[in-house]
Design an enzyme around this catalytic site. Sequence first.
Site, PDB file in Angstrom:
ATOM      1  N   LYS A  79      38.298  39.474  45.043  1.00 32.49           N
ATOM      2  CA  LYS A  79      37.726  40.464  44.124  1.00 32.49           C
ATOM      3  C   LYS A  79      37.802  41.821  44.798  1.00 32.49           C
ATOM      4  O   LYS A  79      37.557  41.929  46.013  1.00 32.49           O
ATOM      5  CB  LYS A  79      36.276  40.074  43.819  1.00 32.49           C
ATOM      6  CG  LYS A  79      35.583  40.977  42.801  1.00 32.49           C
ATOM      7  CD  LYS A  79      34.164  40.482  42.485  1.00 32.49           C
ATOM      8  CE  LYS A  79      33.466  41.344  41.446  1.00 32.49           C
ATOM      9  NZ  LYS A  79      32.102  40.878  41.126  1.00 32.49           N
ATOM     10  N   SER A 129      30.935  40.293  36.096  1.00 34.05           N
ATOM     11  CA  SER A 129      31.899  41.299  36.477  1.00 34.05           C
ATOM     12  C   SER A 129      33.144  40.722  37.163  1.00 34.05           C
ATOM     13  O   SER A 129      34.156  41.414  37.264  1.00 34.05           O
ATOM     14  CB  SER A 129      31.241  42.313  37.424  1.00 34.05           C
ATOM     15  OG  SER A 129      30.893  41.701  38.651  1.00 34.05           O
ATOM     16  N   SER A 178      27.508  37.388  37.859  1.00 35.70           N
ATOM     17  CA  SER A 178      28.921  37.788  37.825  1.00 35.70           C
ATOM     18  C   SER A 178      29.916  36.779  38.369  1.00 35.70           C
ATOM     19  O   SER A 178      31.119  36.980  38.220  1.00 35.70           O
ATOM     20  CB  SER A 178      29.111  39.091  38.593  1.00 35.70           C
ATOM     21  OG  SER A 178      28.803  40.162  37.762  1.00 35.70           O
TER      22      SER A 178
HETATM   23  N1  GLN Z   1      26.227  41.319  34.174  1.00 36.40           N
HETATM   24  C1  GLN Z   1      25.219  41.724  35.096  1.00 36.40           C
HETATM   25  C2  GLN Z   1      25.193  43.224  35.206  1.00 36.40           C
HETATM   26  O1  GLN Z   1      25.849  43.844  34.477  1.00 36.40           O
HETATM   27  C3  GLN Z   1      25.439  41.081  36.431  1.00 36.40           C
HETATM   28  C4  GLN Z   1      26.507  41.737  37.209  1.00 36.40           C
HETATM   29  C5  GLN Z   1      26.736  41.084  38.536  1.00 36.40           C
HETATM   30  O2  GLN Z   1      26.295  39.961  38.786  1.00 36.40           O
HETATM   31  N2  GLN Z   1      27.382  41.818  39.412  1.00 36.40           N
HETATM   32  O3  GLN Z   1      24.529  43.768  36.020  1.00 36.40           O
END
Ligand code: GLN
Length: 501
Positions: free
Chosen positions: A81, A156, A180
């Site tokens: 990532k 994400s 995410s």
């Molecule tokens: N979807 C969540 C957010 O927007 C979690 C994101 C993540 O785990 N990095 O913060």
Amino acid sequence: MSLPAAPAATVAELVRGLAAKRYSSVELTRAYLDRVAAAQPELNAFITVTGEAALAAAARADEARAAGRGGPLTGVPLAHKDIFCTEGVLTTCGSKMLANFVSPYDATVVAGLRQAGTVMLGKLNMDEFAMGSSNETSYFGPVRNPWDTARVPGGSSGGSAAAVAARIAPAATATDTGGSIRQPAALCGVTGIKPTYGRVSRYGMIAFASSLDQGGLITVSAEDAALLLGPMSGFDPRDSTSVDSPVPDYTATLADSLDGLTIGLVKEFFDDGLDAECGARIREAIAVLEKQGARVREVSCPNLPLSVPTYYVVAPAECSSNLARFDAMRYGLRVGDDGTRSAEEVMSMTREAGFGSEVKRRIILGTYALSAGYYDAFYGSAQKVRTLIQRDLAAAFAKADVLVSPTAPTTAFKFGEKIDDPLAMYLNDIATIPANLAGIPGMSIPNGLADEDGLPSGLQILAPAREDARLYRVGAALEAWHEEVWGKRMIDFAPELKVGA
Ligand code: GLN
């Protein structure tokens, strides 16, 4: 035109194939790079492909194997990532702010996997600074879901999930602050593991919300995750929240029986908002676990419904502080520096141009929540509720060894469906956020198709802190059942991409 054939389905198979000299690492790496190139216009899963470096690393891996050196993972390709710093390679975090940033060092995760002999194919697309649940906030454009390219891959870590689901990378690193890793894994029909907080070093992992951020993996199976987790985790003196205890070998207990294991179903996870089909798949899986000797009981965590609002105070508060480092002075974007402007003006123009709207929304929210007049009302209250949620989960784990729930309330949604409605987007993480607030490990396992369009759904398993082994065990049991009833793995249902068709 379709993609060149994928060399194998799992990392475990690649490990065996390399050991048996069925192919060299160079052949393997080339095969994956060809698939990446063919799929990239359709999926956009990668931000950077490091083809030459990958082939050079693969050649070194082959030499090491020929000389009898190296370990089981030597020569296995994977991708990272783009939140992990990689020495000499662009590291963008999905943002215009870092679109020119070449990291001078490797994250601990990257260094660990490199030392184990794995070969990096490149850097994977993601929501900007890991803020999002659909990959639509990436400066580099959205990633598409290989099961249906009109739909989001989740976020994400959408690039990681899409790449593994499309078999253009055998495995990928990812990070999870509120879901995410697990939510995109569920939406792409693959496996995602967020280890116990502190298990995986945050050094060189670009910070979003430090008390919640945790590195992990997206793979095809629990076994693959267990194979890769060892080299990427462990105590790191450069991360002050790193757990100082040896990392167990999760592969050793994968096949242990579920006899006597108590599975808790958290009532609040099955309340309204859950898609009926996703719920039905979970109940089928629970029946299977029961047949394998597990006991099932309902538990209640009354404060769990407060997880999303709590997270959206804590995470923005921490992000407003963490993202203050992007000040146009040290690295990354610099706008308006023509010799006539003050440092403050350059900083302000750079932050205006460099951050996307979701990142700005979070910085503003967080700054507000931390401001002198509101600190107690917002941040202070959120911290108290966080403690209540931790206590609820601790009470649930006094009655059950693991908790099982859906990973996400629905299957993959269409592009544009939620991006203009932050609240609808935030509710995607209702089942995943509690684990981050409590620092406990969580895994999402593909759990069948739960949609008339044939889209995958996920099952989440949660365990108490440092009891990650239980996740791998339950996950592997469910995967074995899938293979038994379907005669194939979940990944084998994923449609092969017809590029340019
Ligand atoms: N979807 C969540 C957010 O927007 C979690 C994101 C993540 O785990 N990095 O913060």
